[in-house]
Design a protein around this motif. Structure first.
Motif, PDB file in Angstrom:
ATOM      1  N   LYS A 123      55.695  27.207  40.701  1.00 32.92           N
ATOM      2  CA  LYS A 123      55.153  25.950  40.960  1.00 32.92           C
ATOM      3  C   LYS A 123      53.351  26.103  40.601  1.00 32.92           C
ATOM      4  CE  LYS A 123      58.337  24.699  44.403  1.00 32.92           C
ATOM      5  NZ  LYS A 123      58.466  23.953  45.970  1.00 32.92           N
ATOM      6  N   ALA A 124      52.654  25.077  40.800  1.00 36.41           N
ATOM      7  CA  ALA A 124      51.230  25.289  40.598  1.00 36.41           C
ATOM      8  C   ALA A 124      50.335  24.621  41.680  1.00 36.41           C
ATOM      9  CB  ALA A 124      51.053  24.263  39.206  1.00 36.41           C
ATOM     10  N   MET A 125      49.226  25.272  41.887  1.00 35.38           N
ATOM     11  CA  MET A 125      48.260  24.605  42.818  1.00 35.38           C
ATOM     12  C   MET A 125      46.848  24.212  42.092  1.00 35.38           C
ATOM     13  SD  MET A 125      48.374  27.957  45.451  1.00 35.38           S
ATOM     14  CE  MET A 125      47.884  29.232  44.154  1.00 35.38           C
ATOM     15  N   ASP A 126      46.115  23.774  42.806  1.00 39.94           N
ATOM     16  CA  ASP A 126      44.800  23.022  41.972  1.00 39.94           C
ATOM     17  C   ASP A 126      43.619  23.996  42.429  1.00 39.94           C
ATOM     18  OD1 ASP A 126      44.209  20.620  44.509  1.00 39.94           O
ATOM     19  OD2 ASP A 126      44.580  22.747  44.913  1.00 39.94           O
ATOM     20  N   ARG A 131      40.792  40.826  52.442  1.00 42.47           N
ATOM     21  CA  ARG A 131      41.853  39.855  52.865  1.00 42.47           C
ATOM     22  C   ARG A 131      42.121  38.832  51.908  1.00 42.47           C
ATOM     23  NH1 ARG A 131      44.545  42.390  56.380  1.00 42.47           N
ATOM     24  NH2 ARG A 131      43.301  42.844  58.244  1.00 42.47           N
ATOM     25  N   ALA A 132      43.318  38.455  51.619  1.00 40.57           N
ATOM     26  CA  ALA A 132      43.640  37.419  50.548  1.00 40.57           C
ATOM     27  C   ALA A 132      43.696  36.135  51.254  1.00 40.57           C
ATOM     28  CB  ALA A 132      45.016  37.697  50.201  1.00 40.57           C
ATOM     29  N   TYR A 133      42.889  35.184  50.727  1.00 44.20           N
ATOM     30  CA  TYR A 133      42.526  33.519  51.162  1.00 44.20           C
ATOM     31  C   TYR A 133      43.341  32.808  50.071  1.00 44.20           C
ATOM     32  CZ  TYR A 133      38.838  34.840  54.152  1.00 44.20           C
ATOM     33  OH  TYR A 133      37.951  35.016  55.406  1.00 44.20           O
ATOM     34  N   VAL A 134      44.198  31.925  50.744  1.00 40.33           N
ATOM     35  CA  VAL A 134      45.174  31.039  50.023  1.00 40.33           C
ATOM     36  C   VAL A 134      44.702  29.484  50.273  1.00 40.33           C
ATOM     37  CG1 VAL A 134      47.587  30.284  49.498  1.00 40.33           C
ATOM     38  CG2 VAL A 134      47.055  32.772  50.060  1.00 40.33           C
ATOM     39  N   PRO A 135      44.690  28.513  49.606  1.00 38.89           N
ATOM     40  CA  PRO A 135      44.680  27.018  50.005  1.00 38.89           C
ATOM     41  C   PRO A 135      45.446  26.721  51.150  1.00 38.89           C
ATOM     42  CG  PRO A 135      44.942  27.441  47.612  1.00 38.89           C
ATOM     43  CD  PRO A 135      45.337  28.658  48.048  1.00 38.89           C
ATOM     44  N   VAL A 136      44.917  26.106  52.149  1.00 40.39           N
ATOM     45  CA  VAL A 136      45.579  25.731  53.224  1.00 40.39           C
ATOM     46  C   VAL A 136      46.902  24.860  52.940  1.00 40.39           C
ATOM     47  CG1 VAL A 136      44.251  23.657  53.597  1.00 40.39           C
ATOM     48  CG2 VAL A 136      45.426  24.422  55.385  1.00 40.39           C
ATOM     49  N   LYS A 137      46.915  23.967  52.182  1.00 41.05           N
ATOM     50  CA  LYS A 137      48.120  22.947  51.778  1.00 41.05           C
ATOM     51  C   LYS A 137      49.128  23.881  51.299  1.00 41.05           C
ATOM     52  CE  LYS A 137      49.408  19.120  48.826  1.00 41.05           C
ATOM     53  NZ  LYS A 137      49.008  18.268  47.797  1.00 41.05           N
ATOM     54  N   TYR A 138      48.963  24.766  50.250  1.00 42.02           N
ATOM     55  CA  TYR A 138      50.120  25.469  49.839  1.00 42.02           C
ATOM     56  C   TYR A 138      50.608  26.564  50.746  1.00 42.02           C
ATOM     57  CZ  TYR A 138      48.586  22.739  45.910  1.00 42.02           C
ATOM     58  OH  TYR A 138      48.135  21.526  45.054  1.00 42.02           O
ATOM     59  N   MET A 184      41.072  37.461  64.778  1.00 46.33           N
ATOM     60  CA  MET A 184      41.308  37.920  63.342  1.00 46.33           C
ATOM     61  C   MET A 184      40.020  38.536  63.156  1.00 46.33           C
ATOM     62  SD  MET A 184      42.787  34.333  61.616  1.00 46.33           S
ATOM     63  CE  MET A 184      41.164  33.426  62.024  1.00 46.33           C
ATOM     64  N   ASP A 185      40.135  39.504  61.839  1.00 44.71           N
ATOM     65  CA  ASP A 185      39.158  40.201  61.423  1.00 44.71           C
ATOM     66  C   ASP A 185      38.196  39.263  60.149  1.00 44.71           C
ATOM     67  OD1 ASP A 185      40.898  42.562  59.358  1.00 44.71           O
ATOM     68  OD2 ASP A 185      40.511  40.228  59.142  1.00 44.71           O
ATOM     69  N   VAL A 186      38.597  38.334  59.908  1.00 43.57           N
ATOM     70  CA  VAL A 186      38.010  37.314  59.013  1.00 43.57           C
ATOM     71  C   VAL A 186      38.066  35.911  59.410  1.00 43.57           C
ATOM     72  CG1 VAL A 186      38.261  38.717  56.941  1.00 43.57           C
ATOM     73  CG2 VAL A 186      40.045  37.131  57.465  1.00 43.57           C
ATOM     74  N   ALA A 187      37.394  34.705  58.784  1.00 43.31           N
ATOM     75  CA  ALA A 187      37.389  33.398  59.433  1.00 43.31           C
ATOM     76  C   ALA A 187      37.806  32.627  58.150  1.00 43.31           C
ATOM     77  CB  ALA A 187      36.026  33.052  59.969  1.00 43.31           C
ATOM     78  N   PRO A 188      38.394  31.668  58.410  1.00 33.09           N
ATOM     79  CA  PRO A 188      38.672  30.482  57.732  1.00 33.09           C
ATOM     80  C   PRO A 188      37.273  29.784  56.944  1.00 33.09           C
ATOM     81  CG  PRO A 188      39.942  30.132  59.393  1.00 33.09           C
ATOM     82  CD  PRO A 188      39.026  30.982  59.713  1.00 33.09           C
ATOM     83  N   GLU A 189      37.320  29.570  55.635  1.00 30.08           N
ATOM     84  CA  GLU A 189      36.238  28.962  55.014  1.00 30.08           C
ATOM     85  C   GLU A 189      36.523  28.084  54.127  1.00 30.08           C
ATOM     86  OE1 GLU A 189      35.722  32.412  51.543  1.00 30.08           O
ATOM     87  OE2 GLU A 189      34.851  32.587  53.305  1.00 30.08           O
ATOM     88  N   ILE A 190      35.487  27.266  53.713  1.00 30.09           N
ATOM     89  CA  ILE A 190      35.603  26.055  52.739  1.00 30.09           C
ATOM     90  C   ILE A 190      34.979  26.326  51.421  1.00 30.09           C
ATOM     91  CG2 ILE A 190      35.016  23.723  52.156  1.00 30.09           C
ATOM     92  CD1 ILE A 190      35.423  22.946  55.115  1.00 30.09           C
ATOM     93  N   VAL A 191      35.727  26.427  50.291  1.00 32.53           N
ATOM     94  CA  VAL A 191      35.191  27.046  48.916  1.00 32.53           C
ATOM     95  C   VAL A 191      35.372  25.700  48.282  1.00 32.53           C
ATOM     96  CG1 VAL A 191      35.356  28.685  47.275  1.00 32.53           C
ATOM     97  CG2 VAL A 191      35.324  29.321  49.512  1.00 32.53           C
ATOM     98  N   ASP A 192      34.300  25.151  47.326  1.00 30.25           N
ATOM     99  CA  ASP A 192      34.397  24.084  46.436  1.00 30.25           C
ATOM    100  C   ASP A 192      35.151  22.966  46.863  1.00 30.25           C
ATOM    101  OD1 ASP A 192      34.705  26.664  43.781  1.00 30.25           O
ATOM    102  OD2 ASP A 192      32.855  25.659  44.482  1.00 30.25           O
TER     103      ASP A 192
END
Length: 755
Positions: free
Chosen positions: A653-656, A665-672, A718-726
């Protein structure tokens, strides 16, 4: 609510029907049948017994006009015969006997007077000496009519007490039934009650006048007596009860005074005695004694008939009902014999009027409030933009129906679900109050009988009565086909949507087919009218943006109940959907005009006020598919750092946006990430920097820039925080996955989530 186009349609329809209207059918006969005073006669009586009037209901003028040759039948019981006088005696009629003396027909003229009808308006014929057939021929469809039957009879070997005539309405406009036209009593008198009155608790309640008449002259003689004994806990009011003489004995004095020819006394509280003294003089013509009784009701008296036993010399022994003893209460009833039908989901409809009827005069107390409350699913219509009382004034009205009771109209208050009013003045006679429901709105999910509740502190207990019946706007059916989880473009069963009544699906609005969460329409199905004359805008049938709904615009209402067929339904089923039926809801302003969600859809503009509307917007539900396999209990998702391509259970499948690594830490888009963990898109929320994910009974919350994670109210670090990128919300995959019970691994730039 829409008026312009609907009004034009109605006018066009009426124009087409002018000149073609036929008399209404008589599936529900509507006549009022009355019998004159019921006489008590001897078992060898011959002569005129009584008269029956069969009157066409004033609200159903024309029922006696349905077609031609509409016949009803009048039948006397065995032992009682139609008879005509021959010399000094009577003889039974024959089939050839003229019916002129037995029956006539009259019509009410424009002045309100009953006048004879022409000879060819009806015909009558004896089948035998007990049966009379009456046929309507050329009656007037625009005038009220009545039949008058004279029961000239001969009694011979009649075995019962009550003489009951049977009226068979057949296909005519006459109400059928059984009616007492006389009684055969033993003794030498005819004992009758001129009217049975309803009385309440009191010491001077007036009952019906008792008439005791000699069967033949000189039946009563000096030394005779009559006793009248009240049954139950009732006593004679000795001061107000009076007796009088009529007919041949009217020259005799009657009363309690010593020296009266007929002496009236009360040996006991419940016993009245009439003695014919030595000065009493008989007559060559029959005599009558009439008693106007007043009753005292004792404590503990039972509600029901007030009876008097008649006994004595030269008098017919028996029991007479002179009154009905009732509680100070009211009876509720709908004014229409058959209550009005309304359609679910529609507005501006009318119910049958409510009648509040006093059982006894003054059952309703003055200066007290009465509340009439509509049931859930029914509201009074508001003609304004707020909930002020005056905006409901046209929706309901209250007034007296009979008697002298007075309603304080200034105190009437109507809101969305009730009407409240005061009684200004009570009446000395039992009265009726009429409450009209002129404009009501019906919820889309309403069904069955509409029961209104009447309450207050006006002297009676809370009661309910049916004033209408809801017809579902539509019903829907389908034969479900099996579908599987996680598969696209699966065939579902065809759906048939049936109107409950013509015009139930409203024009200029949309009808909507809506799927549950996790299911989408893979394509736009075919929608067509297969029965009736409803019109839809075929070319405008479409799916809305999320593919959860199919929109069906209605072009023109039906004048014949219609059916819609929906075929070619294809579904994409998410793996989060539960095993079992997939229900499609039938919604939209076309079938749920009264739902506040559609208030902006009205063609006459926006309704700012929705207090007379409902949250219910589903008119019907149907299951064209059934999920047969559960969601997988195990699976895996792989996200590749730096790539927008990911794999879910082997499906690419594809993400945007691509995942990335930050602070190890691996960050993944919230929706997917959330959807890979089984959270549906509808259960992914974001507000004021807080991400909320819901799956079953688990709720996880994360805040942008905050290293805390909240699972069902329990906060951990957690040892990292959620964030907004682009412009995209990115979540640390491990902490989110583990919060939902999944395991996370990382190797060679690939994040693997197992669940």
């Amino acid at each position: 609510m829409k008026k312009s186009r609907k009004a034009i349609s109605i006018l066009l329809t009426l124009a087409m029907l002018i000149g073609l209207i036929l008399p209404a059918g008589t599936a529900f006969a509507a006549s009022d049948n009355y019998v004159s005073t019921v006489k008590s006669v001897s078992d060898d009586f011959e002569g005129k017994l009584s008269t029956m009037e069969i009157i066409e209901d004033s609200d159903r003028v024309g029922d006696f006009v349905y077609g031609e040759d509409e016949t009803f039948v009048i039948t006397l019981p065995s032992g009682v015969y139609f008879a005509q006088k021959n010399g000094s005696s009577y003889e039974k009629v024959k089939s050839s006997t003229s019916t002129t003396n037995f029956i006539n027909m009259q019509v009410k003229n424009t002045s309100g007077k009953w006048v004879p009808v022409p000879a060819n308006t009806f015909s009558a014929k004896f089948s035998n000496d007990r049966t009379l057939n009456v046929t309507f021929l050329n009656t007037d469809p625009n005038a009220q009519e009545k039949i008058v039957v004279n029961f000239e009879v001969l009694i011979e070997k009649f075995k019962d007490n009550d003489i009951v005539v049977t009226v068979q309405g057949l296909d005519s406009g006459v109400t059928g039934g059984e009616y007492i036209i006389g009684r055969v009593a033993s003794g030498d008198t005819d004992n009758t009650v001129l009217s049975v009155e309803t009385i309440g608790e009191g010491t001077a309640e007036e009952a019906g006048i008792i008439r005791i008449a000699e069967s033949a002259a000189k039946t009563w003689k000096a030394g005779s007596y009559i006793e009248l004994t009240l049954n139950g806990k009732f006593d004679w009011n000795k001061t107000k009860t009076v007796a009088s003489v009529l007919g041949g004995i009217s020259g005799n004095s009657i009363g309690p005074a010593t020296g009266s020819d007929i002496l009236v006394s009360f040996p006991k509280d419940d016993k009245m005695r009439i003695d014919f003294t030595d000065t009493y003089t008989s007559s060559s013509t029959r005599g009558i004694i009439e008693i106007t009784p007043f009753i005292s009701v004792d404590s503990g008296a039972s509600y029901g008939d007030v009876e008097v036993d008649v006994d004595g010399d030269d008098v017919a022994s028996g029991t007479l009902v002179i009154a009905k003893y009732a509680d100070f209460d009211v009876t509720l009833k709908a004014k229409d014999a058959n209550v009005k039908e309304v359609v679910s989901g529609q507005m501006d409809q009318e119910l049958s009027a409510l009648i509040i009827e006093e059982n006894v005069a003054k059952s309703i107390l003055a200066d007290r409030k009465i509340t009439v409350e509509l049931p859930t699913g029914v509201k009074f219509m508001n003609d304004g933009d707020d909930d002020k009382d005056e905006n409901y004034k046209a929706a309901a009205s209250v007034d007296k129906e009979s008697g002298n009771i007075q309603i304080d109209g200034d105190s009437k208050k109507v809101d969305s679900d009730s009407v409240e009013f005061s009684v200004k003045q009570v009446s000395s006679t039992a009265s009726e109050i009429k409450v009209e429901f002129k404009k009501v709105n019906i919820a889309a999910d309403a069904k069955g009988d509409i029961k209104v509740k009447v309450s207050g502190k006006a002297g009676f207990v809370e009661q309910e009565v049916v004033v209408g019946t809801v017809i579902p706007a539509v019903t829907a059916e389908a034969k479900a086909k099996e579908v599987k989880l996680g598969m696209q473009n699966q065939e579902a069963g065809d759906i048939t949507i049936t109107e409950g009544i013509k015009g139930a699906i409203q024009e200029d609005y949309d009808m909507i087919l809506e799927l549950p969460d996790g299911v989408k329409f893979a394509k736009t199905p075919k929608v067509e009218v297969v029965e009736g004359n409803l019109e839809i805008k075929d070319n405008d049938v479409k799916r809305e943006s999320s593919d959860k709904q199919v929109i069906i615009p209605i072009d023109r209402e039906s004048t014949q109940p219609s059916k819609i067929k929906v075929t070619g339904i294809a579904l994409t089923v998410d793996r989060t959907v539960a095993v079992g039926n997939i229900d499609i809801k039938v919604k939209g302003a076309a079938v749920a005009e009264s739902c506040e969600k559609w208030k902006d859809s009205y063609t006459d503009g926006k309704r700012d006020n929705a207090d007379d509307m409902f949250t219910a917007g589903t008119a019907a539900s149907v299951s064209p598919a059934v999920v047969i396999n559960p969601a997988p209990t195990a699976g895996s998702v792989q996200f590749n750092v730096g790539s927008a391509i990911y794999s879910e259970n082997g499906v690419v499948k594809a993400m945007d946006v691509a995942p990335y690594i930050k602070n190890d830490r691996a960050y993944v888009p919230v929706k997917y990430l959330a959807m890979a963990l089984g959270v549906t898109e509808d259960n992914i929320g974001y507000e004021n920097g807080v991400v909320t994910l819901v799956k079953g009974d688990v709720t996880v919350k994360l805040t942008i820039g905050d290293k805390n994670i909240d699972k069902d109210g329990s906060v951990s670090a957690m040892d990292v925080a959620p964030e907004i990128v682009d412009g995209r919300t990115m979540l640390p995959a491990r902490f989110v996955a583990e919060a939902f019970g999944a395991q996370v691994g990382y190797a060679n730039g690939t994040v693997v989530i197992s669940y």
